[in-house]
Design a protein around this motif. Structure first.
Motif, mmCIF file in Angstrom:
data_model
loop_
_atom_site.group_PDB
_atom_site.id
_atom_site.type_symbol
_atom_site.label_atom_id
_atom_site.label_comp_id
_atom_site.label_asym_id
_atom_site.label_seq_id
_atom_site.Cartn_x
_atom_site.Cartn_y
_atom_site.Cartn_z
ATOM 1 N N GLU A 47 0.829 -1.209 0.000
ATOM 2 C CA GLU A 47 0.000 0.000 0.000
ATOM 3 C C GLU A 47 0.863 1.258 0.000
ATOM 4 O O GLU A 47 0.575 2.227 -0.709
ATOM 5 C CB GLU A 47 -0.919 0.028 1.227
ATOM 6 C CG GLU A 47 -2.065 -0.961 1.107
ATOM 7 C CD GLU A 47 -2.869 -1.061 2.409
ATOM 8 O OE1 GLU A 47 -2.749 -0.150 3.260
ATOM 9 O OE2 GLU A 47 -3.589 -2.061 2.568
ATOM 10 N N ALA A 48 1.937 1.245 0.789
ATOM 11 C CA ALA A 48 2.811 2.428 0.859
ATOM 12 C C ALA A 48 3.455 2.687 -0.507
ATOM 13 O O ALA A 48 3.581 3.838 -0.939
ATOM 14 C CB ALA A 48 3.883 2.235 1.928
ATOM 15 N N LEU A 49 3.851 1.599 -1.151
ATOM 16 C CA LEU A 49 4.526 1.759 -2.439
ATOM 17 C C LEU A 49 3.558 2.165 -3.557
ATOM 18 O O LEU A 49 3.989 2.677 -4.592
ATOM 19 C CB LEU A 49 5.263 0.475 -2.823
ATOM 20 C CG LEU A 49 6.531 0.234 -1.997
ATOM 21 C CD1 LEU A 49 6.962 -1.217 -2.082
ATOM 22 C CD2 LEU A 49 7.660 1.153 -2.491
ATOM 23 N N ALA A 50 2.266 1.903 -3.329
ATOM 24 C CA ALA A 50 1.281 2.250 -4.356
ATOM 25 C C ALA A 50 1.062 3.762 -4.430
ATOM 26 O O ALA A 50 0.578 4.289 -5.434
ATOM 27 C CB ALA A 50 -0.037 1.535 -4.068
ATOM 28 N N LYS A 51 1.425 4.452 -3.332
ATOM 29 C CA LYS A 51 1.247 5.917 -3.334
ATOM 30 C C LYS A 51 2.389 6.575 -4.095
ATOM 31 O O LYS A 51 3.500 6.061 -4.099
ATOM 32 C CB LYS A 51 1.247 6.442 -1.903
ATOM 33 C CG LYS A 51 0.038 5.998 -1.107
ATOM 34 C CD LYS A 51 0.148 6.501 0.325
ATOM 35 C CE LYS A 51 -0.772 5.723 1.247
ATOM 36 N NZ LYS A 51 -0.312 5.704 2.618
ATOM 37 N N PRO A 52 2.131 7.729 -4.699
ATOM 38 C CA PRO A 52 3.234 8.428 -5.376
ATOM 39 C C PRO A 52 4.258 8.918 -4.350
ATOM 40 O O PRO A 52 3.895 9.306 -3.236
ATOM 41 C CB PRO A 52 2.547 9.612 -6.060
ATOM 42 C CG PRO A 52 1.247 9.796 -5.336
ATOM 43 C CD PRO A 52 0.856 8.449 -4.782
ATOM 44 N N LEU A 53 5.527 8.893 -4.744
ATOM 45 C CA LEU A 53 6.610 9.302 -3.828
ATOM 46 C C LEU A 53 6.649 10.818 -3.745
ATOM 47 O O LEU A 53 6.736 11.497 -4.765
ATOM 48 C CB LEU A 53 7.949 8.749 -4.368
ATOM 49 C CG LEU A 53 9.170 8.973 -3.492
ATOM 50 C CD1 LEU A 53 8.969 8.409 -2.098
ATOM 51 C CD2 LEU A 53 10.395 8.333 -4.135
#
Lengths: 249, 249, 249, 249, 249, 249
Positions: free
Chosen positions: F243-249
């Protein structure tokens, strides 16, 4: 000195010569320390904690005085390229020791240690992100953490009188393209080897002046201009400290 | 500032406020070093040697520049009570590191490192007897040792152009009984926690200013007076350096 | 052994095989230490100080005895090429530790520690210039510093009886071009790996004998000749110690 | 000297003054090292290994010579009361360094390093149980391990000529109740501060003599008797080394 | 699990998958320690000593409890190629510290520290020869040394009640060519990065499980098989401990 | 295992036995590192950075493989009472070394180092606030930082193929009042000496199992229940990483 100097050679981030970077002072950043402040000045972020412990170092025992001391560190990747971890190398660099001694002296200059009783307040300044001016940010943030820790001691009747005599803050000044400017960031710092860290109290006294000109020496005239900028910067930092303390913790 | 200030509170050794202690600069004190100077200022005696070695530290390799660096030490019984030997304890104190970094920076400020070529000049300042002002005596003496070492390099055609841009010297100033005075001895230093070390070139530029007021902060007015005393003291030290160099080695 | 041996292979500095280098013993060389001696033997110069402190190490506490111990160091440029500073490297070499243990044992051999009471006398031998024989010069000079420190203790009634039983001195002997000679200088020492340090009391007893033949082993005959030279050298050093002490401090 | 001296004051374990403790030399004690010897002398047990590695330390590179060096250690409970582990304390004591330097020098005295080629033989002497004389047992055992390692190098044509010039062994002698005796055990050693370690080759040459008289100095007469005892002891140890090597590995 | 598994891919030394290496437990291996055991498992040989000292570390003082702690080391040539001596390098590796912490915890898990009183039992495990499984051999041998030391304390009435609650032993298990096997030797260990050390009491409880799969992760099924092998191995080691203790010391 | 176990003895913070603390994973927390993640699990906050540097350690040079390694530290006041700063003490504790070795192994278990090329990824896990489970939070957060750093390498064509084989995460499980529970906080951890850290891949494999029962040993039944809880916890953590990685950086 009350209005921005004309900027002949623009600074890398477009600031006026006498302009501080944006400052943010977050109190209560971590939960255990008696005082815990995240001090941010531009891209520089330092976590400053104040820890209260009973007792004093051997050289002070039995004198009824307290002690304030500081340690400083940088996380390995606080910097653009990774710096070796001092704990892994097994010693602190000369630079680290120099900075932590400066922080300790600066805070002791505004503490009446007899009113502190036989307590030690240990300040820890750990740089999470470094973008120039970490020692100055450490001093400015550490004073707020100290204030919070002392307030807690007063509230809990560990001490009865406030030992803090004044605020203390610090700012760097230096020569950028031949002009005196306030509050170097990392790019400015790394392109100049002529800068000065000035630690002052909120009463206008000078606590520490550390000027270094490894390149071109300062003239007397430069020196006067740099001191004037530093006065202005520290006066503003003292206001920001007061604003931060005015908010509820 | 050209004549002694009226001395309201006499100094422990009877000097006028703007009076240096007797200075002696003995060149060629030991036989191996390229420069070897015994620097004496009052009871303070520092052996300053300059050692020339081919090559530079890794961060400078291939840049065609030289390096000047310094180490500082005190013999254990240079002081009134014996100090632990740093080699036996296994580390240098923060104070030692701070001082040796200061000496190195001060000398580099008057050296054009491109003209030095890929040589390192290692300065060693070892205090045989300490009576206040050891870091200033170290800088002042080390410059003479550096001058002798560089002259030897020029004579032996290791380098062709003189890389030394100016003389450098250092003196302490501080507040004694509320008055600014020049060149603290140990008694003055230990009864005051407000002093400043000022490193200047013979051209009148300021190279380092390290003022510390762990007790009462300096006012701006004090600061101006201290800087004036330091200028006077350094001008006299530069004369004494020249006199020492004028004698045959 | 009362007249110079015929010198078949001349020594580098032209001395006779049984001839000491010129010796100079300067008392009161620095001002703080209870005993402070500059010991010079040829080009070797060692500053030997004796520091008196109340108390003894833990293993002696409560036994009513005193302690005498020594530390040894070389300034980095005491040698032809600069040696790394032990304090900066963070440890003493095996050679340093071996020498300082030897100095301590040699002095303790002539001290009645019960008469010293619960005091520690700390000897520091710091080599300002090294030209062979630094450990022997350290012992010979340290004994004079010890004598001065103990005399001061007696004068000030810190102790009532003289704990010093005899003089102690040391000299090196070795094989030079196959011949036994007295008191190696640096050139001799570095071209021979067969030498012996002999520590003796003024009463003629042997305190320490440290002979090393990393090259050709000593024959029994060599050994006897070397011991005879050492006796002669130490007898002369004991005279020189007495002469130095006969002068007013 | 060929028969036991009359024993006026009997030794704690009833030995004659010129009697060695029982010696056992077990080759091939561990399986990896090129030479591995368990050396036992009375209650003293030392594991001596010789490890062959290609290459030499930097100061010898390119000279076509080999190197032999040694390290020494004691297991924490090799002694009556536990000794701190040096690895845990983070440094080797001065005593350890002194001993390992002695072992290295003693072995190098009987090796022609040019014939060794650019190989390093690293000797490790680890004391499993200490009952006096550990440094002497280390040298005597280490030579056997060295012999086995060099024989292996010869068999495997790593080198073509035998670099070992002679056997080397070591024994302690000292004054027990005023009489010279051979081969102190721990009780004797701890009740006397006057002893001497003598390292000799099988050809009768003296390699190292380390005599220490922290108590009563040796007279010249004592010295001669001690040297005679040491000669006798070392001659016997050389026989025992040969006997051990005569057995199949 | 009571009979050997069919061995599809034979082990380097031909053992069945569930077969321990030959074990030998020699009590009283050295003479000073209160417990001293030479533990051998195949080519692995560890000297385990237990030293009893009065007193406990500061964090336990005054609580009436005892302490059991361990240190671990390897002789430099315990291994196929020589490993640097930790005492010479000045620090213990992370691996060493990890192992000695594991040994300490494992032994404390079977000791009722209140019954031990204010004594510390210091375990030292020193590997004389390493052939895989040194940490497991250390634990298994150390428990026997502990048992001997505690029995001595009981006999000498230093304590009145037996503080040892159970036996403890350890064994490694791992994946060899995709199959679970018991008790890796060095060859197996170095060709697999998937192994597990399992410490169990003689009552069948699990004290420590340290499984590492730096290569292919363990499946749940592997894990169950490995635990079953470890149970079997530890049950056998506990028998061997009892057999060793049944013999007279 | 899909619904909360009946809680007989409630946990200090009221969680169900199989309930994780609230988790927050903030990417891009600092600006310089190639991957920078603030991992929060309950009151535990760890800053995990991944730094990419060209080159590999000496033991890997020329093999065409990369390296992943980790260092761990705690800020001095990350804890309820201040912990000494490791850099000031001059060494890392055994605990620190154990943890950083664990983090490194865990990440390497999911990296195909041949696809990484000759790059080193240095992970730094610095605990800003500790409330139990810091090593597990370090692993879980470090993997996300590693993922970001590797994605940057792929985007910048430093490498062409993704070397990351799977996700990796870690969670602690332990016995609380006799019941197996998931994800100890500090209070639970300090009142129990029986816990287990379980590192798993997102494919369900076990990478590391470190169970310690310094108090009551685990039964086989406990062990099975603890492993089941750990599987559940790690499955949830893997979801949260995604889930964290699915968000834009």
């Amino acid at each position: 000195m009350s209005q921005p100097l004309a900027s002949l050679s623009p600074r890398p981030d477009g600031r006026a010569p006498d302009e501080l970077r944006p400052v943010s002072i977050t109190r209560g950043f971590t939960k255990y320390a008696e005082g815990s402040v995240l001090m941010e000045a531009g891209g520089t972020r330092v976590l400053c904690t104040a820890s209260v412990t009973p007792g004093v170092p051997p050289f002070l025992r039995g004198k009824g005085e307290g002690w304030v001391t500081a340690e400083y560190g940088m996380l390995p990747r606080a910097t653009g390229t990774r710096t070796d971890r001092e704990a892994a190398k097994g010693k602190q660099t000369g630079r680290t020791q120099e900075i932590q001694r400066l922080i300790g002296r600066s805070l002791r200059a505004v503490v009446d240690r007899r009113k502190l009783g036989e307590f030690t307040i240990q300040i820890d300044c750990d740089v999470l992100q470094a973008d120039g001016g970490t020692r100055c940010a450490s001093i400015t943030g550490a004073w707020v953490a100290l204030r919070d820790a002392v307030d807690k001691m007063l509230r809990e009747h560990m001490i009865e009188e406030d030992p803090i005599l004044a605020q203390v803050s610090a700012v760097s000044v230096g020569m950028w393209e031949g002009e005196p400017v306030l509050d170097f960031n990392y790019i400015e710092d790394s392109h100049s080897d002529t800068d000065m860290n000035v630690v002052m109290t909120s009463l206008g006294g000078f606590v520490e002046i550390q000027g270094t000109a490894e390149g071109t020496p300062f003239t007397e005239d430069d020196l006067m201009k740099l001191l004037a900028l530093a006065k202005k910067g520290n006066a503003r930092l003292a206001e920001l400290q007061r604003e931060a303390l005015a908010k509820p913790l």
